[in-house]
Design an enzyme around this catalytic site. Structure first.
Site, PDB file in Angstrom:
ATOM      1  N   LYS A 159      15.257  61.548  17.827  1.00 27.28           N
ATOM      2  CA  LYS A 159      15.206  62.215  16.861  1.00 27.28           C
ATOM      3  C   LYS A 159      16.351  61.323  15.751  1.00 27.28           C
ATOM      4  O   LYS A 159      17.031  60.989  17.039  1.00 27.28           O
ATOM      5  CB  LYS A 159      16.253  63.480  16.501  1.00 27.28           C
ATOM      6  CG  LYS A 159      15.070  65.063  16.640  1.00 27.28           C
ATOM      7  CD  LYS A 159      15.521  66.448  16.884  1.00 27.28           C
ATOM      8  CE  LYS A 159      14.430  67.413  17.490  1.00 27.28           C
ATOM      9  NZ  LYS A 159      14.056  67.303  16.092  1.00 27.28           N
ATOM     10  N   ARG A 164       6.041  74.167  22.375  1.00 29.97           N
ATOM     11  CA  ARG A 164       5.114  74.682  22.683  1.00 29.97           C
ATOM     12  C   ARG A 164       5.158  74.021  23.855  1.00 29.97           C
ATOM     13  O   ARG A 164       3.671  75.031  24.230  1.00 29.97           O
ATOM     14  CB  ARG A 164       4.388  73.867  21.622  1.00 29.97           C
ATOM     15  CG  ARG A 164       3.856  72.228  21.762  1.00 29.97           C
ATOM     16  CD  ARG A 164       2.677  72.306  19.964  1.00 29.97           C
ATOM     17  NE  ARG A 164       3.808  72.024  19.265  1.00 29.97           N
ATOM     18  CZ  ARG A 164       3.556  71.865  18.064  1.00 29.97           C
ATOM     19  NH1 ARG A 164       2.499  70.988  17.836  1.00 29.97           N
ATOM     20  NH2 ARG A 164       5.148  70.957  17.768  1.00 29.97           N
TER      21      ARG A 164
HETATM   22  N1  BES Z   1      13.404  71.886  17.674  1.00 30.05           N
HETATM   23  C1  BES Z   1      12.502  71.229  16.936  1.00 30.05           C
HETATM   24  C2  BES Z   1      11.797  72.366  15.136  1.00 30.05           C
HETATM   25  C3  BES Z   1      13.336  72.029  14.523  1.00 30.05           C
HETATM   26  C4  BES Z   1      13.833  70.972  13.929  1.00 30.05           C
HETATM   27  C5  BES Z   1      14.687  73.291  14.890  1.00 30.05           C
HETATM   28  C6  BES Z   1      14.735  72.069  12.614  1.00 30.05           C
HETATM   29  C7  BES Z   1      15.446  73.686  13.825  1.00 30.05           C
HETATM   30  C8  BES Z   1      15.397  72.677  12.754  1.00 30.05           C
HETATM   31  C9  BES Z   1      10.781  70.820  17.061  1.00 30.05           C
HETATM   32  O1  BES Z   1      11.076  70.690  18.552  1.00 30.05           O
HETATM   33  C10 BES Z   1      10.161  69.832  16.462  1.00 30.05           C
HETATM   34  O2  BES Z   1      10.745  68.921  16.863  1.00 30.05           O
HETATM   35  N2  BES Z   1       9.113  69.991  16.100  1.00 30.05           N
HETATM   36  C11 BES Z   1       8.689  69.021  14.925  1.00 30.05           C
HETATM   37  C12 BES Z   1       7.590  68.916  14.989  1.00 30.05           C
HETATM   38  C13 BES Z   1       7.117  67.862  15.804  1.00 30.05           C
HETATM   39  C14 BES Z   1       6.710  67.129  16.536  1.00 30.05           C
HETATM   40  C15 BES Z   1       5.387  68.219  15.736  1.00 30.05           C
HETATM   41  C16 BES Z   1       9.531  68.774  14.056  1.00 30.05           C
HETATM   42  O3  BES Z   1       9.670  70.182  13.551  1.00 30.05           O
HETATM   43  O4  BES Z   1       9.649  67.750  13.652  1.00 30.05           O
HETATM   44 MN    MN Z   2      11.842  68.679  19.388  1.00 29.25          MN
END
Ligand code: BES
Ligand code: MN
Ligand code: ZN
Length: 496
Positions: free
Chosen positions: A274, A348
């Site tokens: 990230k 997931r």
């Molecule tokens: N933990 C994150 C989702 C999240 C984002 C929670 C912001 C709280 C605040 C999750 O693991 C994630 O990174 N999701 C990605 C999915 C994508 C890579 C398909 C997302 O939401 O960008």
């Molecule tokens: Mn994630």
């Protein structure tokens, strides 16, 4: 963290209070009992001051009259709080009063409503809102003593039936314990709250009569949870799954309600790392697991007459020489193979194995999972509703009702097989990510492959449980979202 507020319910209105909270309805008219408490002359002067200060009595409005104003029996501070017209939300009112108390004082509060004394449920809800608003997470603020935050020592409420109020309040204390636990877990920094430490804190529920089983990596390998283990393999911290069983139903063998939580104690994104901006917020990526632990606490502490199992998957998602790569293919416990496209779509993967395990091991009546699963749900619903996905209309309706009753609202989103083709993989049964369009739905469709036909709901609480705004009942960041929702779901549909 615990503020240990002593709450008393009294039937007479003569109790001494350094701070006297008086409720006023529309036009700032004092409650009758409140007027009686301060005397006719003072009540008339309060009314005059309220008019001068244009205090309208609107819900949420307030007017502080310090002791020095000469109103009331000095040294009593008066706090006039508006209840407005229509139905009063007592939980919020309790929070509003807590937030408006004079700072830095030990306060006891005397409250009476325009309509008279509180009834038992109103008083209990008020006291829960009061406790929720008083919550602070200041464990790591070494200079906290210098902060003059209000720290009320006691609260006394005028009620018509103190014994009935005490009984209702006892249930709310159990629920508050769960909220506090969930908030603490979400607020804790990720260097402290490792999967092992999280498991240890969940195991603390044993003292409430919850049966605890902690599965370590060796046990998880044996079960075949390769999807979950893949997420944690780049971390120095060992992954864990914790199973919590509360068997409160008449028949200990009756099929349980299952609550399943995503517990990514820190989500860097892994190799699909990230950006640095706000990455610190990803300490809250275990808020689903925290809501499950908090709900289990509430249910056990109030001795719910239901069988409920909570299962949480605890991992840390880190980039490392041993970390999972995009392109890797893992075999989940269900036997389905998953091609990793994005190591940041890790929640997931954790849930795939924990859901399958829970379904096959406990064959639950219904299975509800919750997870900070997608950023997309925040785009869709903001911070006021969590996303609800379900393969069962009755369960979805029950969750919707529980959400409205508690204020922990959910909004149903669609599931449909058309979304599945986005997850078709060239090399495996399914891939873990399928682009940005409808991201929250695709994630839910992915989870559905691992519930084996069980009546199931998925709650995406990325917007509601962490990074939360300040409200009347929460000082922000960790809201404790989910604890009251699940407690209510069980209370209204699976108890007795
Ligand atoms: N933990 C994150 C989702 C999240 C984002 C929670 C912001 C709280 C605040 C999750 O693991 C994630 O990174 N999701 C990605 C999915 C994508 C890579 C398909 C997302 O939401 O960008
Ligand atoms: Mn994630
Ligand atoms: Zn995540």
């Amino acid at each position: 963290m615990s503020q240990s507020i002593k709450i008393q319910f009294v039937a007479d209105n003569e109790a001494f209070s350094p701070v006297l909270v008086l409720f006023a309805g529309k036009d700032g008219t004092l409650a009758e009992a409140a007027a009686k408490r301060v005397g006719k002359a003072v009540a008339a002067r309060i009314k005059a001051v309220a008019t001068t200060e244009s205090f309208s009595g609107k819900a949420g409005s307030s007017l502080a009259l310090p002791a020095e104003s000469g109103l009331g029996d000095s040294p009593v501070h008066l706090l006039l709080v508006g209840t407005g017209e229509g139905e009063t939300d007592f939980l919020r009112l309790g929070g509003q009063v807590q937030s408006k108390l004079p700072k830095g004082r030990d306060a006891s509060v005397f409250c009476a409503l325009p309509g008279g004394a509180f009834d038992a449920v109103a008083a209990a809800e008020f006291s829960l809102g009061f406790r929720m608003a008083a919550y602070r997470f200041d464990r790591y603020q070494t200079k906290k003593g210098e902060e003059t935050d209000s720290k009320p020592g006691a609260l006394s409420l005028l009620v018509d039936n103190p014994a009935a109020a005490r009984k209702e309040a006892k249930t709310r204390e159990a629920i508050y314990g769960g909220i506090e636990l969930a908030r603490d877990l979400v607020n804790e920094p990720p260097n402290v709250l490792t999967p092992a430490e999280f498991a240890k804190r969940a195991a603390g529920l044993e003292k409430l009569g919850v049966e605890i089983e902690v599965l370590d990596e060796k046990a998880l390998k044996k079960l075949g949870m390769r999807a979950l283990l893949g997420v944690g393999q780049g971390s120095e911290q060992e992954s864990h799954v914790v199973v919590m069983k509360w068997l409160g139903a008449k028949d200990e063998k009756a099929a349980p309600v299952a609550l399943v939580g995503k517990g990514v104690v820190f989500d860097t994104g892994g190799i699909s790392i990230k950006p640095a901006e706000s990455m610190e917020d990803m300490k809250g990526d275990m808020a689903g697991a925290a809501a499950v632990v908090g709900a289990m606490h509430a249910l056990a502490a109030r001795k719910a007459k239901a069988n409920v199992v909570g299962v949480i998957g605890l991992v840390e998602n880190m980039p490392d020489g041993k970390a999972q790569r995009p392109g890797d293919i893992v075999t989940s416990m269900s036997g389905q193979t998953i091609e990793i496209i994005n190591t940041d779509a890790e929640g997931r993967l954790v849930l795939a194995d924990v859901l399958w395990y829970t379904k096959t091991k406990f064959n639950p009546k219904v299975m509800v999972n919750c997870a900070t699963l997608t950023g997309a749900i925040i785009v869709a619903l903001g911070v006021e509703h969590a996303g609800l996905f379900s393969n069962n209309d009755e369960l979805a309706a029950n969750l919707t009702k529980a959400g409205l009753a508690t204020g922990e609202k959910v909004w149903r989103m669609p599931l449909a097989p058309e979304y599945d083709k986005i997850m078709d993989s060239k090399f495996a049964d399914v891939k873990n990510s399928g682009g940005r369009k409808g991201g929250s739905i695709i994630a839910a469709q992915f989870l559905q492959r691992f519930v084996d036909g069980c009546p199931w709901a998925h709650i995406d609480l990325a917007g509601t449980a962490m990074g939360s705004p300040v409200t009347d009942i929460s000082k922000g960041w960790a809201s404790g979202y989910g604890v009251r929702l699940f407690d209510r779901l069980v209370a209204d549909h699976y108890e007795g």
